[in-house]
Design a protein around this motif. Structure first.
Motif, PDB file in Angstrom:
ATOM      1  N   ARG A  66       8.871  78.736  23.116  1.00 44.63           N
ATOM      2  CA  ARG A  66       8.211  78.883  24.416  1.00 44.63           C
ATOM      3  C   ARG A  66       6.880  78.135  24.403  1.00 44.63           C
ATOM      4  N   ASP A  67       6.548  77.591  25.575  1.00 40.48           N
ATOM      5  CA  ASP A  67       5.276  76.890  25.717  1.00 40.48           C
ATOM      6  C   ASP A  67       4.160  77.881  26.031  1.00 40.48           C
ATOM      7  N   GLU A  68       3.010  77.338  26.366  1.00 40.73           N
ATOM      8  CA  GLU A  68       1.827  78.162  26.614  1.00 40.73           C
ATOM      9  C   GLU A  68       2.009  79.122  27.784  1.00 40.73           C
ATOM     10  N   GLU A  69       2.859  78.753  28.744  1.00 42.23           N
ATOM     11  CA  GLU A  69       3.114  79.608  29.906  1.00 42.23           C
ATOM     12  C   GLU A  69       4.302  80.543  29.686  1.00 42.23           C
ATOM     13  N   GLY A  70       4.908  80.475  28.512  1.00 43.17           N
ATOM     14  CA  GLY A  70       6.047  81.329  28.212  1.00 43.17           C
ATOM     15  C   GLY A  70       7.385  80.774  28.652  1.00 43.17           C
ATOM     16  N   GLU A  71       7.402  79.509  29.089  1.00 39.41           N
ATOM     17  CA  GLU A  71       8.658  78.892  29.521  1.00 39.41           C
ATOM     18  C   GLU A  71       9.438  78.387  28.311  1.00 39.41           C
ATOM     19  N   PRO A  72      10.765  78.503  28.348  1.00 43.97           N
ATOM     20  CA  PRO A  72      11.579  77.962  27.255  1.00 43.97           C
ATOM     21  C   PRO A  72      11.528  76.437  27.248  1.00 43.97           C
ATOM     22  N   VAL A  73      11.100  75.865  26.125  1.00 42.21           N
ATOM     23  CA  VAL A  73      11.055  74.412  25.977  1.00 42.21           C
ATOM     24  C   VAL A  73      11.875  73.960  24.773  1.00 42.21           C
ATOM     25  N   GLY A  74      12.485  74.902  24.071  1.00 41.17           N
ATOM     26  CA  GLY A  74      13.327  74.577  22.932  1.00 41.17           C
ATOM     27  C   GLY A  74      14.294  75.708  22.661  1.00 41.17           C
ATOM     28  N   THR A  75      15.462  75.354  22.119  1.00 44.28           N
ATOM     29  CA  THR A  75      16.446  76.365  21.748  1.00 44.28           C
ATOM     30  C   THR A  75      17.147  75.963  20.464  1.00 44.28           C
ATOM     31  N   ALA A  76      17.660  76.960  19.801  1.00 40.03           N
ATOM     32  CA  ALA A  76      18.567  76.792  18.671  1.00 40.03           C
ATOM     33  C   ALA A  76      19.444  78.037  18.657  1.00 40.03           C
ATOM     34  N   PHE A  77      20.735  77.829  18.833  1.00 37.81           N
ATOM     35  CA  PHE A  77      21.684  78.932  18.803  1.00 37.81           C
ATOM     36  C   PHE A  77      22.318  78.994  17.421  1.00 37.81           C
ATOM     37  N   LEU A  78      22.528  80.192  16.940  1.00 37.77           N
ATOM     38  CA  LEU A  78      23.138  80.431  15.641  1.00 37.77           C
ATOM     39  C   LEU A  78      24.392  81.256  15.844  1.00 37.77           C
ATOM     40  N   SER A  79      25.478  80.811  15.242  1.00 34.83           N
ATOM     41  CA  SER A  79      26.749  81.510  15.380  1.00 34.83           C
ATOM     42  C   SER A  79      27.211  81.983  14.011  1.00 34.83           C
ATOM     43  N   PHE A  80      27.641  83.222  13.950  1.00 32.21           N
ATOM     44  CA  PHE A  80      28.117  83.782  12.692  1.00 32.21           C
ATOM     45  C   PHE A  80      29.563  83.397  12.448  1.00 32.21           C
ATOM     46  N   ASN A  81      29.876  83.169  11.206  1.00 32.52           N
ATOM     47  CA  ASN A  81      31.239  82.883  10.801  1.00 32.52           C
ATOM     48  C   ASN A  81      32.031  84.175  10.774  1.00 32.52           C
ATOM     49  N   THR A  82      33.249  84.121  11.251  1.00 29.55           N
ATOM     50  CA  THR A  82      34.097  85.305  11.214  1.00 29.55           C
ATOM     51  C   THR A  82      35.110  85.247  10.075  1.00 29.55           C
ATOM     52  N   HIS A  83      35.308  84.079   9.491  1.00 30.40           N
ATOM     53  CA  HIS A  83      36.244  83.967   8.373  1.00 30.40           C
ATOM     54  C   HIS A  83      35.669  84.695   7.164  1.00 30.40           C
ATOM     55  N   ARG A  84      36.452  85.567   6.560  1.00 32.26           N
ATOM     56  CA  ARG A  84      35.957  86.422   5.482  1.00 32.26           C
ATOM     57  C   ARG A  84      35.430  85.654   4.271  1.00 32.26           C
ATOM     58  N   LEU A  85      35.855  84.414   4.077  1.00 31.37           N
ATOM     59  CA  LEU A  85      35.378  83.630   2.946  1.00 31.37           C
ATOM     60  C   LEU A  85      34.173  82.756   3.298  1.00 31.37           C
ATOM     61  N   MET A  86      33.747  82.804   4.562  1.00 28.31           N
ATOM     62  CA  MET A  86      32.655  81.930   4.993  1.00 28.31           C
ATOM     63  C   MET A  86      31.549  82.681   5.729  1.00 28.31           C
ATOM     64  N   ARG A  87      31.452  83.949   5.516  1.00 26.94           N
ATOM     65  CA  ARG A  87      30.424  84.738   6.218  1.00 26.94           C
ATOM     66  C   ARG A  87      29.028  84.542   5.644  1.00 26.94           C
ATOM     67  N   HIS A  88      28.902  83.753   4.612  1.00 25.51           N
ATOM     68  CA  HIS A  88      27.609  83.540   3.961  1.00 25.51           C
ATOM     69  C   HIS A  88      26.841  82.348   4.540  1.00 25.51           C
ATOM     70  N   TRP A  89      27.356  81.749   5.602  1.00 26.52           N
ATOM     71  CA  TRP A  89      26.613  80.679   6.273  1.00 26.52           C
ATOM     72  C   TRP A  89      26.785  80.795   7.782  1.00 26.52           C
ATOM     73  N   VAL A  90      25.865  80.167   8.507  1.00 25.00           N
ATOM     74  CA  VAL A  90      25.890  80.195   9.969  1.00 25.00           C
ATOM     75  C   VAL A  90      25.991  78.773  10.516  1.00 25.00           C
ATOM     76  N   TRP A  91      26.529  78.693  11.737  1.00 25.32           N
ATOM     77  CA  TRP A  91      26.539  77.442  12.498  1.00 25.32           C
ATOM     78  C   TRP A  91      25.259  77.354  13.315  1.00 25.32           C
ATOM     79  N   LEU A  92      24.670  76.205  13.348  1.00 24.54           N
ATOM     80  CA  LEU A  92      23.520  75.934  14.219  1.00 24.54           C
ATOM     81  C   LEU A  92      24.007  74.974  15.297  1.00 24.54           C
ATOM     82  N   TYR A  93      23.753  75.310  16.548  1.00 22.96           N
ATOM     83  CA  TYR A  93      24.232  74.454  17.634  1.00 22.96           C
ATOM     84  C   TYR A  93      23.314  74.535  18.842  1.00 22.96           C
ATOM     85  N   THR A  94      23.508  73.600  19.751  1.00 19.56           N
ATOM     86  CA  THR A  94      22.713  73.474  20.977  1.00 19.56           C
ATOM     87  C   THR A  94      21.217  73.550  20.651  1.00 19.56           C
TER      88      THR A  94
END
Length: 174
Positions: A66-94
Motif C-alpha cells: 500500500r502507498d501513503e494513502e493506503g491504496e494498493p500499488v502492489g500485490t503478490a498472491f501465494l497459493s498452497f500446494n495440495t499434493h501431499r508430496l509438495m506441501r512444503h512449497w508455495v506458488w507465487l503468482y500475479t
C-alpha cells in the motif's frame, strides 16, 4: 515514503477496486500478469474473483503493498500446494507493482516482503513462480535470489505470431 506491506488484508470494496485498477494499469503498461494489452476492469474481474475465492477458501494468501494513502500499488498472491508430496512449497503468482513505482527498488522490496512472509509460514521450504519470457522478468527474479529451474519454449501465446517461453523460477528458503 516506503510502501507498507500487509499479509492477508481484510477484503473490502477499496481493496478489490484497487487491485482491479492496478491489474489494468500494469497490464496496459506491458506487464506480464496473465493478459496482453489492452484490457479493461471488466476483462480482469473474472480472474480477480478466482483469486479472491481461493483466498476465502484458504487455498491462497495475498500480500498487498500500500502507498501513503493506503491504496494498493502492489500485490503478490501465494497459493498452497495440495499434493501431499509438495506441501512444503508455495506458488507465487500475479506479482504486480504499479508502473509509476517501478525502477525505484520497490519491486525488490515487494519480493523481499514476500520472502519474509513465506519464511513465517510453518513448514514451507521454497517458493516457485513462473514468468513470461521475452520481457526480462527472469533477470529481475534472478536478482531477487530466484534460480531458473525450467523453461518450456513457446508455451505462452501472446499474439498469433508471438510465442514466449514459460520460465519456472525457484527460491530455496531452507
Amino acid at each position: 515514503m516506503a510502501l507498507r506491506y500487509e499479509l492477508d488484508p481484510p477484503v473490502d470494496r477499496r481493496l478489490v477496486d484497487g487491485i482491479r485498477a492496478l491489474w489494468v494499469e500494469v497490464t496496459n503498461a506491458g506487464g506480464a500478469v496473465g493478459f496482453v494489452p489492452p484490457v479493461t476492469a471488466d476483462d480482469v474481474r473474472p480472474e480477480l474473483v478466482k483469486h479472491l475465492v481461493a483466498m476465502s477458501e484458504g487455498r491462497a494468501r495475498l500480500l498487498v503493498a500500500r502507498d501513503e494513502e493506503g491504496e494498493p500499488v502492489g500485490t503478490a498472491f501465494l497459493s498452497f500446494n495440495t499434493h501431499r508430496l509438495m506441501r512444503h512449497w508455495v506458488w507465487l503468482y500475479t506479482v504486480m507493482l504499479h508502473p509509476a513505482r517501478q525502477g525505484r527498488g520497490e519491486g525488490r522490496a515487494l519480493m523481499a516482503a514476500v520472502e519474509d512472509a513465506v519464511r513465517g509460514m510453518d513448514g514451507i521450504r521454497g517458493i516457485r513462480l513462473t514468468c513470461r519470457g521475452g520481457v526480462g522478468l527472469e533477470r529481475f527474479y534472478g536478482s531477487c535470489g530466484y534460480k531458473e529451474v525450467g523453461r518450456v519454449p513457446d508455451a505462452i501465446k501472446v499474439a498469433d505470431d508471438d510465442f514466449r517461453d514459460d520460465i519456472t523460477m525457484w527460491l530455496q528458503l531452507r
